[in-house]
Motif scaffolding. Structure first.
Motif, mmCIF file in Angstrom:
data_model
loop_
_atom_site.group_PDB
_atom_site.id
_atom_site.type_symbol
_atom_site.label_atom_id
_atom_site.label_comp_id
_atom_site.label_asym_id
_atom_site.label_seq_id
_atom_site.Cartn_x
_atom_site.Cartn_y
_atom_site.Cartn_z
ATOM 1 N N ALA A 80 0.849 -1.196 0.000
ATOM 2 C CA ALA A 80 0.000 0.000 0.000
ATOM 3 C C ALA A 80 0.880 1.240 0.000
ATOM 4 C CB ALA A 80 -0.906 -0.007 1.228
ATOM 5 N N SER A 81 1.969 1.166 0.773
ATOM 6 C CA SER A 81 2.885 2.301 0.835
ATOM 7 C C SER A 81 3.546 2.526 -0.527
ATOM 8 C CB SER A 81 3.939 2.035 1.919
ATOM 9 O OG SER A 81 4.882 3.066 1.914
ATOM 10 N N LYS B 196 2.395 1.735 -3.456
ATOM 11 C CA LYS B 196 1.411 2.279 -4.399
ATOM 12 C C LYS B 196 1.161 3.769 -4.122
ATOM 13 C CE LYS B 196 -3.069 1.379 -6.385
ATOM 14 N NZ LYS B 196 -4.163 0.431 -6.528
ATOM 15 N N LEU B 197 1.025 4.085 -2.834
ATOM 16 C CA LEU B 197 0.758 5.477 -2.464
ATOM 17 C C LEU B 197 1.907 6.393 -2.894
ATOM 18 C CD1 LEU B 197 -0.990 7.514 -0.953
ATOM 19 C CD2 LEU B 197 0.219 6.895 1.137
ATOM 20 N N GLN B 198 3.162 5.941 -2.623
ATOM 21 C CA GLN B 198 4.304 6.801 -2.978
ATOM 22 C C GLN B 198 4.390 6.993 -4.494
ATOM 23 O OE1 GLN B 198 5.478 7.849 -0.198
ATOM 24 N NE2 GLN B 198 5.177 6.137 1.239
ATOM 25 N N GLN C 194 1.938 7.048 -6.556
ATOM 26 C CA GLN C 194 0.899 7.999 -6.961
ATOM 27 C C GLN C 194 1.265 9.421 -6.552
ATOM 28 O OE1 GLN C 194 -2.606 6.004 -5.310
ATOM 29 N NE2 GLN C 194 -3.293 5.629 -7.403
ATOM 30 N N LEU C 195 1.939 9.522 -5.395
ATOM 31 C CA LEU C 195 2.314 10.854 -4.913
ATOM 32 C C LEU C 195 3.402 11.477 -5.779
ATOM 33 C CD1 LEU C 195 2.484 10.541 -1.029
ATOM 34 C CD2 LEU C 195 0.956 11.995 -2.368
ATOM 35 N N ASP D 22 2.795 13.568 -9.309
ATOM 36 C CA ASP D 22 2.570 15.002 -9.479
ATOM 37 C C ASP D 22 3.077 15.805 -8.279
ATOM 38 O OD1 ASP D 22 -0.947 14.209 -9.406
ATOM 39 O OD2 ASP D 22 0.602 14.025 -7.874
ATOM 40 N N GLU D 23 4.312 15.484 -7.903
ATOM 41 C CA GLU D 23 4.969 16.245 -6.852
ATOM 42 C C GLU D 23 6.003 17.167 -7.499
ATOM 43 O OE1 GLU D 23 4.591 15.989 -3.137
ATOM 44 O OE2 GLU D 23 5.407 17.943 -3.727
ATOM 45 N N ASP E 131 7.718 19.742 -5.702
ATOM 46 C CA ASP E 131 8.742 20.114 -4.741
ATOM 47 C C ASP E 131 9.868 19.072 -4.763
ATOM 48 O OD1 ASP E 131 10.296 20.652 -2.601
ATOM 49 O OD2 ASP E 131 8.629 20.867 -1.162
ATOM 50 N N GLN F 7 10.396 17.180 -1.512
ATOM 51 C CA GLN F 7 9.338 16.188 -1.293
ATOM 52 C C GLN F 7 9.547 14.976 -2.188
ATOM 53 O OE1 GLN F 7 6.887 15.624 0.716
ATOM 54 N NE2 GLN F 7 7.034 17.471 1.958
ATOM 55 N N ARG G 5 11.103 6.913 0.644
ATOM 56 C CA ARG G 5 10.074 6.071 1.281
ATOM 57 C C ARG G 5 9.663 4.923 0.364
ATOM 58 N NH1 ARG G 5 7.607 11.113 3.142
ATOM 59 N NH2 ARG G 5 6.049 10.950 1.506
ATOM 60 N N LEU H 261 4.271 4.278 4.998
ATOM 61 C CA LEU H 261 2.888 4.526 4.607
ATOM 62 C C LEU H 261 2.346 5.748 5.349
ATOM 63 C CD1 LEU H 261 0.502 3.597 2.951
ATOM 64 C CD2 LEU H 261 -0.181 2.104 4.824
ATOM 65 N N PRO I 271 -3.709 -2.798 -0.621
ATOM 66 C CA PRO I 271 -3.286 -1.459 -1.058
ATOM 67 C C PRO I 271 -4.454 -0.741 -1.731
ATOM 68 C CG PRO I 271 -2.347 -3.187 -2.474
ATOM 69 C CD PRO I 271 -3.200 -3.870 -1.464
#
Lengths: 467, 221
Positions: free
Chosen positions: A262-263, A265-267, A269-270, A273-274, A276, A279, A286, B12, B102
């Motif tokens: 999950a982490s 996938k989230l990173q 996606q983040l 379009d980051e 900075d 960041q 991460r 996460l 996820p």
């Protein structure tokens, strides 16, 4: 497991063979007993007849003997004088089989045409058996006539008796022999019928689906099968427990992998379009760490799964516990330094006990676990010492320890106790426990003996016999 | 809007904080159930994202404790446990939604908006006042149909005021909506932000009353 050879044959035919053999033995036994009993009786009766025959002959000849005595002359050698034609006729009917002789002194006064050749009479009274040509045997009864020097001998061929004995024995056996096919048939059908419950049980079991792990009810089956069904049920319950355990493990494994995924996938996606740059760097760090985490979790799961498939026993290679512990300490030294945790080692010069890969796994996981729970500026004390059975590895940390009531659960997979660190996979002690099992060793969790706070893990390992 | 994240995986957790900040929320993150209960008591949150597999106190117990304390804050369970019975336990335990890891970030943000929307009894993510339209999902503002450019800080202030249209919002509440718990707040930040919002969207949009704070009235004054 070795099976007795007869298990490979059909139970039905084996049972049938044995019972049929028993049946044949009984029939043969009856035949033999009938034969000897008949022989005994026939001998008694025929011997009695010989005695009677001799006495009758003597009685018939009483007059002739007395007369001859009175005259003082030898008995006339003319059978017509002694026996009436009727008597002779009666005797001649069985002439082939019977004989008689009348002696006075050593002189043969009278004889039948049959009977074995004899030069002189048998002295004394009673039965004798005499062989004659053509495999014939005669049984002869000798009777001394008191007061006169006369001997009466009556004989009979023994084969007349054998014929009778055989016919009696055969007469007894024949109905039994005729019954054999009938009994054999009945036996076959009743055995088949008796074993049909087993066949039904087999059909029931083989008709089950892969996932049907319900136990068998006892009621519909004959009582004789209950022990078998109970054993099958025990086996089913054991399999059930194992399957449940596997299912829970898979569930937990999926959960444990999903969080790092999950982490990841989230990173991803983040980061898309980051803008900075700072960041972006943080996110990509991460991301990498989450992937590492998922990979480490996968490794742990695979290690555990492989360990669980192994049976405890003699190692193929013999490693040195000291070497592996020192290597594990060297591997973890940088991490310990980063965490400001001291490492110390004390112990035997060499400690040969078991598969080196497993020894390394045990040492590395225990030290890593200790490191995870050590406070900064804490110290991890590792020692390898000889013990009565082999060698003892001891790892002590200055962490919060595991409360006594949680210790039995601590080696369960995915256990994360009250004092667990968020980074832990919950598999470290499970892996150690499994590896120790394969090494035939013993794992003990306890408080430190020196009274300070922290966990003391002891692994007792036997000296290995390399196969 | 303030969201509490309860998650024990450090990567996460950090990712979620960043994602929610970019979605216009102020995110506080805690690791354990105990910390979650403490944070939920100390602060008023618009939403809580709750992991179930937590060390010490399990997530489900945190959930029940919060509900026992009559906390009506929307709670979304964010967990790796995907069995139907676990979902039932979670939802029956008082959760408003259940998301399995996820997850897709866009979907998670939409679910968060949906929870807040239904809690505020709104039917859409568009807030309107005096010709100003604020789209919470797209995070855009238009004035009489023309797109306006606002900074993140201005957008947050406007969001709070438009969500609570007709009510006074104190300066402290605005500060809490702007910053996470640890950040240092400069004394004139709020005033500066209000000033620039008024400059871009019209001076009469936001009213001030001493001692009460700021408000966007239901009808133009």
């Amino acid at each position: 497991m070795k099976h007795p050879r007869q298990r490979r044959r059909s139970l039905l035919s084996a049972l049938y063979g044995r019972v049929a053999l028993l049946l044949v033995a009984v029939i043969l036994g009856v035949g033999v007993i009938a034969f000897f009993t008949a022989q005994d009786r026939v001998n008694d009766v025929y011997d009695g007849q010989l005695v009677i025959g001799a006495n009758v002959l003597r009685a018939l000849m009483t007059d002739e003997i007395r007369e001859a005595d009175g005259r003082g002359v030898p008995l006339a050698i003319d059978d017509s004088d002694i026996l009436s034609p009727e008597d002779r006729k009666a005797f001649d009917d069985y002439a082939e089989w019977r004989m008689f002789r009348i002696w006075r002194g050593d002189v043969l006064l009278l004889r039948s045409d049959t009977g074995p050749a004899a030069a002189s009479p048998h002295r004394g009274e009673g039965f004798t058996e005499v062989s004659a040509p053509h495999h014939r045997r005669w049984r002869i009864y000798t009777l001394q006539v008191p007061g006169h020097d006369v001997v009466v001998q009556v004989g009979e061929r023994t084969d007349i008796r054998a014929v009778l004995v055989r016919s009696i024995a055969f007469g007894t056996m024949l109905p039994l022999l005729l019954l054999v096919p009938l009994v054999a048939g009945l036996l076959w059908f009743s055995l088949r019928d008796g074993l049909s419950a087993l066949r039904l049980l087999m059909t029931e079991l083989s008709g089950r689906g892969m996932r049907d792990l319900s136990t068998l009810p006892l009621e519909p089956w004959p009582r004789d099968l209950h022990p078998l069904i109970k054993s099958i049920n025990r086996l089913i319950r054991r399999i059930n427990r194992a399957v449940q355990r596997e299912r829970r493990f898979l569930d937990s494994a999926a959960h444990q992998l999903r969080t790092p995924l999950a982490s990841v996938k989230l990173q991803t996606q983040l980061i898309a379009d980051e803008d900075d740059p700072q960041q972006r760097a943080a996110i990509s760090r991460r991301l990498a760490e989450s992937v590492d985490r998922a990979a480490a979790m996968t490794d742990s799961l695979l290690t555990l799964a492989r360990l669980e498939a192994r049976t405890a026993g003699a190692a193929e290679r013999c490693g040195d516990l000291r070497t592996e512990v020192v290597a594990a300490l060297a591997d973890l030294a940088p991490a310990a330094a980063r965490a400001h945790v001291g490492l110390s080692y004390e112990g035997a010069a060499s400690a040969p006990c078991g598969d080196p890969t497993l020894l390394r796994l045990v040492a590395a996981n225990l030290i890593e676990n200790a490191l995870d729970h050590s406070p900064p500026r804490g110290e991890i004390e590792v020692s390898v010492q000889p013990s009565p059975a082999g060698y003892r590895l001891m790892v002590q940390d200055g962490g919060p320890g595991i409360p006594p009531h949680e210790r039995s659960k601590a080696t369960q997979r995915f256990y994360r106790g009250e004092t667990a660190r968020p980074n832990g996979s919950g598999l470290g002690l499970s892996i150690v426990a499994e590896a120790v099992r394969v090494l035939n060793g013993r794992l003990i969790l306890r408080d430190r003996a020196d009274g300070r706070q922290g966990l003391c893990v002891i692994v007792d390992l036997p000296i290995t016999n390399v196969s | 809007m303030r969201v509490l994240i309860v998650e024990d995986d450090p990567f996460l957790r950090a990712g979620l904080v960043r994602a929610l900040e970019r979605g216009g929320y102020v995110a506080d993150a805690v690791v354990t159930g105990e910390e979650a209960l403490a944070a939920a008591t100390a602060q008023t949150y618009d939403l809580i994202l709750l992991d179930l597999g937590l060390p010490e106190i399990p997530g489900l117990e945190v959930l029940r404790t919060l509900r026992d304390r009559r906390q009506t804050v929307p709670i979304i369970i964010l967990t790796a446990q995907d069995a139907p019975e676990q979902k039932v336990d979670g939802l029956d335990g008082g959760a408003d939604d259940y998301v399995v890891k996820p997850f897709d970030l866009g979907e998670l943000l939409a679910r968060i908006r949906a929870q807040i929307r239904s809690r505020e009894r709104r039917s859409s993510d568009q807030l309107q006042a005096h010709g100003i339209v604020l789209d919470l999902a797209a995070r855009t503002v238009t004035r009489d149909g023309a797109p306006m450019s606002l900074t993140a800080r201005e957008l947050r202030i406007l969001t709070v005021l438009m969500r609570r249209q007709g009510q006074f919002v104190s300066k402290a509440e605005l500060e809490s909506a702007l910053y996470d718990a640890d950040a240092e707040i400069e004394s004139n930040t709020i005033e500066a932000a209000i000033y620039s919002v008024r400059r871009k969207l019209g001076a009469e949009l936001i009213l001030t009353a001493r001692g009460l704070g700021y408000t966007i009235p239901r009808r133009p004054g």
